[in-house]
Design a protein around this motif. Structure first.
Motif, PDB file in Angstrom:
ATOM      1  N   LEU A 130       1.213  -1.058   0.015  1.00 21.03           N
ATOM      2  CA  LEU A 130       0.003   0.074  -0.111  1.00 21.03           C
ATOM      3  C   LEU A 130       0.697   1.094   0.078  1.00 21.03           C
ATOM      4  O   LEU A 130       1.279   2.179  -1.120  1.00 21.03           O
ATOM      5  N   ASP A 131       1.993   1.284   0.591  1.00 24.27           N
ATOM      6  CA  ASP A 131       2.851   2.646   0.853  1.00 24.27           C
ATOM      7  C   ASP A 131       3.853   2.499  -0.463  1.00 24.27           C
ATOM      8  O   ASP A 131       3.857   3.540  -0.922  1.00 24.27           O
ATOM      9  N   ALA A 132       4.209   1.389  -0.603  1.00 20.45           N
ATOM     10  CA  ALA A 132       4.369   1.198  -2.253  1.00 20.45           C
ATOM     11  C   ALA A 132       4.268   1.875  -3.621  1.00 20.45           C
ATOM     12  O   ALA A 132       4.006   3.272  -3.845  1.00 20.45           O
ATOM     13  N   ILE A 133       2.681   1.753  -3.819  1.00 22.05           N
ATOM     14  CA  ILE A 133       1.756   2.446  -4.399  1.00 22.05           C
ATOM     15  C   ILE A 133       0.718   3.818  -4.228  1.00 22.05           C
ATOM     16  O   ILE A 133       1.592   4.474  -5.009  1.00 22.05           O
ATOM     17  N   LEU A 174       5.144  10.462  -6.434  1.00 21.26           N
ATOM     18  CA  LEU A 174       6.236  10.446  -6.899  1.00 21.26           C
ATOM     19  C   LEU A 174       6.054  10.368  -8.864  1.00 21.26           C
ATOM     20  O   LEU A 174       6.457  11.481  -9.745  1.00 21.26           O
ATOM     21  N   LEU A 175       4.798  10.215  -9.035  1.00 20.53           N
ATOM     22  CA  LEU A 175       4.171   9.879 -10.604  1.00 20.53           C
ATOM     23  C   LEU A 175       3.265  11.986 -10.600  1.00 20.53           C
ATOM     24  O   LEU A 175       3.529  12.810 -11.593  1.00 20.53           O
ATOM     25  N   GLY A 176       2.795  12.374  -9.862  1.00 27.29           N
ATOM     26  CA  GLY A 176       1.962  13.596  -9.068  1.00 27.29           C
ATOM     27  C   GLY A 176       3.532  14.793  -9.245  1.00 27.29           C
ATOM     28  O   GLY A 176       3.557  15.301 -10.159  1.00 27.29           O
ATOM     29  N   VAL A 177       4.466  14.441  -8.496  1.00 22.33           N
ATOM     30  CA  VAL A 177       5.588  15.238  -8.316  1.00 22.33           C
ATOM     31  C   VAL A 177       5.823  15.296  -9.140  1.00 22.33           C
ATOM     32  O   VAL A 177       7.060  16.857  -9.926  1.00 22.33           O
ATOM     33  N   GLY A 178       6.747  14.438 -10.202  1.00 21.96           N
ATOM     34  CA  GLY A 178       7.387  14.539 -11.300  1.00 21.96           C
ATOM     35  C   GLY A 178       7.101  15.044 -12.337  1.00 21.96           C
ATOM     36  O   GLY A 178       7.366  16.062 -13.374  1.00 21.96           O
ATOM     37  N   VAL A 218      10.578  11.849  -2.702  1.00 20.27           N
ATOM     38  CA  VAL A 218      10.028  10.680  -1.899  1.00 20.27           C
ATOM     39  C   VAL A 218      10.049   9.120  -1.672  1.00 20.27           C
ATOM     40  O   VAL A 218       9.705   9.133  -0.547  1.00 20.27           O
ATOM     41  N   LEU A 219      11.100   9.184  -1.667  1.00 17.12           N
ATOM     42  CA  LEU A 219      11.405   7.668  -1.317  1.00 17.12           C
ATOM     43  C   LEU A 219      12.070   7.687   0.361  1.00 17.12           C
ATOM     44  O   LEU A 219      11.381   7.311   0.606  1.00 17.12           O
ATOM     45  N   LEU A 220      12.923   8.829   0.555  1.00 19.35           N
ATOM     46  CA  LEU A 220      13.065   8.951   1.704  1.00 19.35           C
ATOM     47  C   LEU A 220      12.160   9.116   2.983  1.00 19.35           C
ATOM     48  O   LEU A 220      11.516   8.325   4.237  1.00 19.35           O
ATOM     49  N   GLY A 221      11.735  10.838   2.071  1.00 20.77           N
ATOM     50  CA  GLY A 221      11.144  11.494   3.227  1.00 20.77           C
ATOM     51  C   GLY A 221       9.321  11.055   3.295  1.00 20.77           C
ATOM     52  O   GLY A 221       8.926  11.977   4.302  1.00 20.77           O
ATOM     53  N   LEU A 241       2.579  10.723  12.411  1.00 18.69           N
ATOM     54  CA  LEU A 241       1.555  10.164  13.040  1.00 18.69           C
ATOM     55  C   LEU A 241       1.854   9.097  14.082  1.00 18.69           C
ATOM     56  O   LEU A 241       1.058   7.858  14.495  1.00 18.69           O
ATOM     57  N   ARG A 242       2.888   9.637  14.548  1.00 15.72           N
ATOM     58  CA  ARG A 242       3.546   8.372  16.189  1.00 15.72           C
ATOM     59  C   ARG A 242       3.855   7.250  15.222  1.00 15.72           C
ATOM     60  O   ARG A 242       3.500   5.930  16.230  1.00 15.72           O
ATOM     61  N   GLY A 243       4.747   7.204  14.442  1.00 15.30           N
ATOM     62  CA  GLY A 243       5.133   5.272  14.025  1.00 15.30           C
ATOM     63  C   GLY A 243       4.401   4.412  12.581  1.00 15.30           C
ATOM     64  O   GLY A 243       4.521   3.763  12.925  1.00 15.30           O
ATOM     65  N   ARG A 244       2.927   5.777  12.148  1.00 12.44           N
ATOM     66  CA  ARG A 244       2.564   4.825  11.393  1.00 12.44           C
ATOM     67  C   ARG A 244       2.769   5.411   9.812  1.00 12.44           C
ATOM     68  O   ARG A 244       2.539   6.415   9.805  1.00 12.44           O
ATOM     69  N   THR A 245       2.641   4.303   9.159  1.00 15.13           N
ATOM     70  CA  THR A 245       2.513   5.055   7.406  1.00 15.13           C
ATOM     71  C   THR A 245       0.727   5.057   7.467  1.00 15.13           C
ATOM     72  O   THR A 245       0.305   4.584   7.528  1.00 15.13           O
ATOM     73  N   PRO A 246       0.808   5.478   6.183  1.00 15.11           N
ATOM     74  CA  PRO A 246      -1.383   5.033   5.950  1.00 15.11           C
ATOM     75  C   PRO A 246      -1.638   3.235   5.820  1.00 15.11           C
ATOM     76  O   PRO A 246      -1.638   2.834   5.739  1.00 15.11           O
ATOM     77  N   GLY A 247      -0.275   2.775   4.617  1.00 13.77           N
ATOM     78  CA  GLY A 247       0.127   1.688   4.883  1.00 13.77           C
ATOM     79  C   GLY A 247      -0.563   0.745   6.216  1.00 13.77           C
ATOM     80  O   GLY A 247      -1.314   0.026   5.845  1.00 13.77           O
TER      81      GLY A 247
END
Length: 140
Positions: free
Chosen positions: A28-31, A37-41, A67-70, A79-85
């Motif tokens: 989910l996070d990779a998607i 990346l596509l939007g910013v690119g 994008v890869l690190l940020g 989010l205290r240790g959470r990504t959206p995925g």
């Protein structure tokens, strides 16, 4: 459940996240990262149309690395240790004492390889969080 002992000699029961839930959260996070990346690119492509080939390539590389690190660093810190995925699957990255990670922990984790870094008893800490834990309500 695994029991971790904090520096204050308090035993914490934390349930490590299972591999399938980590894989789904990572997917989910990779998607989301790919979409970002596509939007910013695309935005950079539109704005930087007048740049030379070398400058455009350098700008593209900078955007890719940001994008890869940020993405994981910003979300895990805010989010205290959470990504959206992770949030979608009820996972959280925690410190040794079971508390949420901060910016420093998220940044070191991001630089060291993020989800591929797991601390074992024989491995030095590097002040990185030790594990991804499943979030559960504590029994009252």
């Amino acid at each position: 459940m695994q029991s971790f002992v904090t520096g204050e000699a308090v035993a914490l029961d934390l349930r490590p996240a299972a591999l399938p839930s980590r894989v789904v959260a990572g997917t989910l996070d990779a998607i989301l990262q790919l979409l970002l990346l596509l939007g910013v690119g695309g935005l950079v492509e539109a704005v930087g149309a007048d740049l030379s080939n070398a400058a455009g390539s350098a700008l593209g590389l900078v955007v890719f690395l940001l994008v890869l690190l940020g993405y994981p660093v910003a979300f895990e810190a805010l989010l205290r240790g959470r990504t959206p995925g992770k949030a979608a699957l009820g996972l959280r990255v925690v410190r040794d004492d079971g508390g949420p990670i901060g910016f420093r922990h998220a940044f070191v984790r991001g630089l060291a390889g993020g989800p591929w870094v797991e601390r074992t008893r024989d491995m030095p800490r590097l002040n990185a969080p030790p594990m991804v834990s499943a979030v559960t309500a504590s029994p009252q």
